[in-house]
Design a protein around this motif. Structure first.
Motif, mmCIF file in Angstrom:
data_model
loop_
_atom_site.group_PDB
_atom_site.id
_atom_site.type_symbol
_atom_site.label_atom_id
_atom_site.label_comp_id
_atom_site.label_asym_id
_atom_site.label_seq_id
_atom_site.Cartn_x
_atom_site.Cartn_y
_atom_site.Cartn_z
ATOM 1 N N SER A 59 0.824 -1.209 0.000
ATOM 2 C CA SER A 59 0.000 0.000 0.000
ATOM 3 C C SER A 59 0.859 1.259 0.000
ATOM 4 O O SER A 59 0.579 2.222 -0.727
ATOM 5 N N THR A 63 1.125 4.284 -2.863
ATOM 6 C CA THR A 63 0.834 5.714 -2.697
ATOM 7 C C THR A 63 2.100 6.569 -2.710
ATOM 8 O O THR A 63 2.005 7.789 -2.641
ATOM 9 N N GLY B 21 -1.948 6.801 3.239
ATOM 10 C CA GLY B 21 -2.871 5.834 2.651
ATOM 11 C C GLY B 21 -3.320 4.749 3.600
ATOM 12 O O GLY B 21 -4.352 4.101 3.397
#
Lengths: 162, 162
Positions: A59, A63, B21
DNA sequence: TATTGTTATACTCTATAACTATA
DNA sequence: TATAGTTATAGAGTATAACAATA
């Protein structure tokens, strides 16, 4: 000096036990809640063959395209050396790719692949669903309050440590 | 199908990275705060040569005299087999003692020794002090709110799991 | 000389399986 | 047969130290 047992006579089975004595420590309560949520996240990620750490790394790379392993290690709060296996795993499954920086050939720029993006998105939905089963006992406002209080403790910990 | 890199040209170093995020997951925020508080507890317990798990076990035995290893395992949320080493360590340092139950000679009744009580008390003060450095950024009322919200999540997790 | 990625290694934490003694 | 404590073992997770390539 008192002896180990205050009472004499035969030892009897104590049927009711509890951890009330530990509940005064805020950290103990955080830990117990963390174990539950961690378990939910693990269950949600199992179908994707991802661990919580791998999902977090995926993740963050998603990002932060171009992030280096060292930067990732800092965000994950672990040593550089331990990030290697995480990245190797994600790369071997074509979820992440890397490229040497031309400006500094010691470093790698990590990026999430298209396949990685799909997996991350589906896994994120699964976590939100599993986590939601626990967290939805709180209202949206209470959830926001919880996160805000936790973040203040975390920030104070960072300030004290760094 | 998009390719792994949206932009072309030379790869450049990304100087600013973040974990924004992941902040949408309540569990991630719990984990990060937990790591800080756990670190504080470890630091507080180091002078006593106790780990967080050992301290928790010692404290629970202290407030539940006569508790059996199996009952302790349930409260600690771990397998019976892993409790053995914890108890062995506490016993070898004369912080805990055990005695077979006459009514069921398969079981042991665990009790905290006088020395264990002294160590537990001093260690508890140390943890409260170290933990306090983090947690005191919150008011007493906020601390109570935090614990209450965490406990509701924990209880829901227990209900879902058990 | 210092830093990045890497390998090797060790230690902690935890789960599972199998054993023993007791029930 | 079932349960309590125990042993052995394996898999994660993490830290430290040392190395090669690059700065």
């Amino acid at each position: 000096m008192v002896s180990e047992r205050e009472t004499s006579g035969p030892v009897e089975l104590r049927e009711a036990v509890d951890d009330e004595g530990m509940r005064g420590f805020v950290g103990y309560n955080i830990k117990r809640a963390y174990i539950r949520v961690q378990g939910a996240a693990q269950a949600a990620l199992a179908p994707f063959e991802l661990r919580v750490l791998s999902f977090t790394a995926l993740s963050i790379i998603g990002t932060n395209p171009g992030i280096t392993p060292s930067q990732l290690a800092v965000l994950l709060g672990m040593e550089r050396s331990n990030v290697v296996a995480v990245i190797d795993d994600l790369m071997s499954r074509d979820l992440v790719s890397r490229e040497r920086l031309e400006t500094d050939r010691r470093r790698f720029a990590l990026t999430m692949t298209a396949r990685g993006g799909e997996v991350q998105k589906a896994a994120a939905r699964a976590i939100a669903e599993f986590e939601g089963r626990l967290v939805s006992v709180l209202s949206e406002e209470e959830q926001a309050t919880l996160v805000r209080l936790l973040n203040r403790i975390e920030a104070e910990g960072a300030a004290t440590k760094d």
